[in-house]
Write an enzyme that holds these catalytic residues in place. Structure first.
Site, PDB file in Angstrom:
ATOM      1  N   ASP A 255       0.864  -1.168   0.000  1.00  0.00           N
ATOM      2  CA  ASP A 255       0.000   0.000   0.000  1.00  0.00           C
ATOM      3  C   ASP A 255       0.909   1.229   0.000  1.00  0.00           C
ATOM      4  OD1 ASP A 255      -2.251   1.629   0.110  1.00  0.00           O
ATOM      5  OD2 ASP A 255      -3.206   0.457   1.698  1.00  0.00           O
ATOM      6  N   TRP A 256       0.343   2.373  -0.319  1.00  0.00           N
ATOM      7  CA  TRP A 256       1.138   3.581  -0.529  1.00  0.00           C
ATOM      8  C   TRP A 256       1.797   4.017   0.788  1.00  0.00           C
ATOM      9  CZ3 TRP A 256      -0.408   1.563  -4.564  1.00  0.00           C
ATOM     10  CH2 TRP A 256      -0.344   2.146  -5.831  1.00  0.00           C
TER      11      TRP A 256
END
Length: 334
Positions: A255-256
């Site tokens: 995920d970012w």
């Protein structure tokens, strides 16, 4: 750091750099041969994001594809309810949420939902659809529960996820998320989920296992910790369960901002750091190789896992929107 790397780090990419080095060369016929043809720099490009916050041709979520996707970079867009990346209002469909789809108890309808969504992603010129979300609901107030198509039932999630992935990937590569135990909103970027393997396997893992069985292109690991280890550097959940028990052969993407280390994450089973290359960059990985903390075999394995999904989708879908810049196209489903 080379000048070109500095440009990329700050989001400056020239038009010439986006083009295939030799337009006369056809794409490689499979992931293994593509990775054999790539040099070390090109392989590392596959393993991290580029130009987050600035974008490339208007697309803000990008990672390397080694020119096998017709450009230098894959394009991604967050899902799984509708295309968003700078798309003008009214030019894509705001779909019913994944939880709404789960509530139909209708795998055929779920497959139609996945097909139409994948078609819109393709029409917008994007390679990766960041969905479906399949976590089992434990805390109803979780801010992402509406994105997850399992509801409270791992059997329901397992029945619904297969048709969705199969049909999304008739157009775009799908990413199952958030693997795993991303079940609450409070302190979601640091919470430590304490859970034994039996509970994971019986309650939380079945929808993800089914996603692996349907050859989803990738899994996204979340922000939480699991039994003390960050989800994106957790060898038990990534290597032992996902790539071991589930025999999964595709990629794992963070995920970012969920990557907390380089060697540890790669050794645990992470393949792509998003949205940048803070940990997975050429200098850091070369230093890790020199120190024998990682091996070139691991880099090659990540390369093949990353490229595998591209060669699994239909040939005519590998160049979305015929490789154009299509963010403003109206792709809304009637």
């Amino acid at each position: 750091m080379p000048l070109a790397s500095l440009f990329l780090a700050f989001g400056v990419v020239s038009a010439r750099e986006l083009l295939r080095p030799d337009e006369s060369l056809p794409p490689n016929p499979n992931a293994r041969l593509a990775c054999t043809a790539f040099n070390f720099s090109r392989k590392v490009e596959l393993m991290h994001g580029f130009s987050w916050g600035t974008g490339i041709d208007g697309y803000t979520r990008n990672s390397g594809c080694g020119f096998e996707c017709g450009r230098r970079f894959f394009r991604w867009d967050n899902g799984p309810q509708g295309f968003g990346d700078h798309s003008p209002a009214g030019n894509s469909t705001q779909w019913p949420s994944s939880l709404n789809i789960a509530a139909t108890w209708d795998p055929k309808l779920a497959g139609e939902w996945g097909f139409a969504m994948g078609e819109e992603w393709w029409g917008k010129g994007t390679n990766f659809l960041e969905g479906p979300g399949v976590n089992v609901m434990r805390v109803p107030q979780n801010g992402r529960t509406f994105e997850y198509m399992s509801g409270e039932d791992p059997v329901l999630g397992s029945l619904m996820v297969g048709p969705v992935i199969d049909n999304m990937q008739k157009h775009s590569m799908a990413i199952a998320k958030h693997y795993i135990l991303n079940n609450q909103e409070t302190d979601r970027t640091g919470v430590n989920e304490l859970v034994d393997e039996k509970t994971i396997m019986e309650l939380y893992a079945p929808p993800f296992d089914m996603a692996a069985r349907h050859n989803v292109a990738g899994f996204m690991c979340p922000y939480n910790r699991i039994n003390g280890e960050w989800a994106c550097s957790n060898p038990h959940t990534l290597k032992t369960l996902l790539k071991g028990y589930f025999n999964y052969s595709g990629l794992v993407v963070s995920d970012w901002g969920a990557t907390h280390s380089g060697c540890q994450s790669l050794n645990a089973g992470l393949d792509i750091e998003m949205p940048s290359g803070k940990c997975f960059n050429e200098a850091a990985l070369q230093a890790a190789l020199d120190a024998r903390n990682i091996t070139m075999g691991q880099i090659n394995e990540s390369c093949e896992r990353i490229m595998l999904g591209l060669y699994a989708i239909p040939d005519d879908k590998r160049y979305p929107c015929n490789d154009g810049v299509c963010l403003k196209n109206n792709v809304s489903t009637p």
